[in-house]
Design an enzyme around this catalytic site. Structure first.
Site, PDB file in Angstrom:
ATOM      1  CG  ASP A  24     -14.525  38.866 -25.052  1.00 31.53           C
ATOM      2  OD1 ASP A  24     -13.708  38.112 -24.477  1.00 31.53           O
ATOM      3  OD2 ASP A  24     -15.684  39.042 -24.648  1.00 31.53           O
ATOM      4  CB  SER A  77     -19.472  36.167 -19.564  1.00 28.80           C
ATOM      5  OG  SER A  77     -18.429  35.243 -19.513  1.00 28.80           O
ATOM      6  CG  HIS A 101     -15.069  38.540 -21.063  1.00 32.12           C
ATOM      7  ND1 HIS A 101     -15.893  38.077 -22.067  1.00 32.12           N
ATOM      8  CD2 HIS A 101     -15.531  37.943 -19.914  1.00 32.12           C
ATOM      9  CE1 HIS A 101     -16.782  37.239 -21.576  1.00 32.12           C
ATOM     10  NE2 HIS A 101     -16.596  37.146 -20.272  1.00 32.12           N
TER      11      HIS A 101
END
Length: 368
Positions: free
Chosen positions: A245, A183, A299
């Protein structure tokens, strides 16, 4: 992001030829051709909420392979830079909210104690939030006297990489640098890998050191010029993307590499972003995973690692290789009920508090 203990530093570990291994199978070494980082931004303190603004937030670590057996297996000594990412649904929402309406800035900064300036190539633009995380200054203590200085995360990483390269200069032909992150951490891994490779390219003896990025759930980091420059200088980026995602789809929702010629014509617009490297798509085809409409769960890093563990090919069924599926539910609720794994079962021991000699529980200092 878990930090595993590393062996005692052994500067004299020797790279052994693969002919000394017992296996008759092709070896990885034949086919390839501890420091912590802190950052300081309003975003990081809002998301992680761990330290006062002037102290910064723990964001990653630098490690070097010192195990002779592992060096032999890899065929090289690897320097690893791991960047922290978001994990919980709340952190994910904050992360996404910040990059939905981004502003990009070109980057130019003067290295502390150096006469020359290090800067990104002309035309390269970086998302402001990621750049701020990377270049923000944090107060660090130096020496026995306890004097403090303000130094950026970037300067910490660059100086440590330069130091390690000098330590292992005699192994230059068998040295590599690997960046990874999830991320926000994946975006910082891409940005810092680009920056380090730029630095290596300016040094005649260092330019051949391979720099690789393994990015999990990475958002887009920069514009077309950034993507092109990453490829030109030889940074190899492999992006793992869960197709459900949302984070890898931003920023640049409308103007990105998927638009084709139009995005290249309008690459100068401030909301045009391009992914870098090669994408490896992961599909939620695991028999362990239940159907859900909670977008934040897609995610989750543990889900990424689970799907990657069972990945055989883009059109192949999931093939579980034995990685503990209970890890998927560390911070979410994705496993089917028949496996009887409770949701969100992970909790940091004692919430980070340490019991002192006086019997009191306190938060350890940054130095400890």
């Amino acid at each position: 992001m878990a930090v595993f203990p590393l062996p005692q530093l052994e500067d004299n570990a020797v790279l052994l030829p693969s002919s000394q291994t017992n296996s008759t199978q092709p070896q990885l070494c034949d086919v390839w051709r501890d420091k912590k980082a802190y950052a300081n931004t309003n975003l990081l303190n809002q998301v992680f909420g761990e330290k006062p603004k002037d102290q910064g937030v723990w964001l990653g670590f630098i490690a070097v392979c010192t195990d002779p057996n592992e060096i032999r297996r890899l065929g090289r000594r690897d320097i690893v830079i791991a960047w922290r990412g978001t994990q919980t649904a709340e952190e994910w929402i904050e992360d996404l909210r910040d990059i939905l309406v981004p502003t990009r800035l070109s980057y130019r900064c003067k290295r502390t104690g150096k006469n020359q300036e290090h800067h990104f190539a002309d035309g390269v633009l970086i998302e402001r939030g990621f750049l701020s995380c990377y270049t923000s200054t944090v107060r660090h203590r130096q020496g026995a006297a306890g004097a403090t200085v303000n130094i950026s995360t970037r300067d910490l990483v660059v100086s440590e990489i330069e130091r390690l390269i000098q330590v292992y200069e005699k192994e230059m032909d068998n040295l590599s640098i690997t960046f990874t992150g999830h991320s926000l951490g994946a975006a910082l891994a891409t940005l810092s890998a680009y920056d380090i490779k730029q630095m290596l390219c300016t040094k005649h003896n260092f330019h051949q050191i391979p720099v690789t990025v393994f990015a999990f759930a990475s958002p887009r980091v920069g514009n077309l010029a950034f993507a092109k420059r990453v490829e030109e200088i030889g940074v190899k980026v492999l992006r793992f993307v869960n197709k459900r995602d949302l984070v890898p789809k931003v920023p640049g929702v409308c103007m990105n590499e998927n638009v084709g010629c139009l995005s290249k014509l309008l690459h100068w617009l401030p909301w045009t972003y391009f992914h870098v490297g090669v994408e490896l798509p992961l599909h939620n085809n695991s028999p362990f995973i239940q159907h859900t409409h909670n977008l934040a769960y897609f995610h989750n890093l543990e889900l990424y690692l689970h799907l990657l563990d069972g990945y055989v090919g883009s059109k192949q069924p999931f093939s579980w290789s034995g990685r503990d599926h209970a890890l998927v539910n560390k911070s979410c609720d994705l496993l089917r009920e028949k496996y009887e794994i409770p949701p969100k079962w992970w909790q940091e021991q004692n919430k980070g508090l340490v019991k002192g000699p006086d019997g009191k529980w306190t938060q350890p200092s940054e130095e400890e």
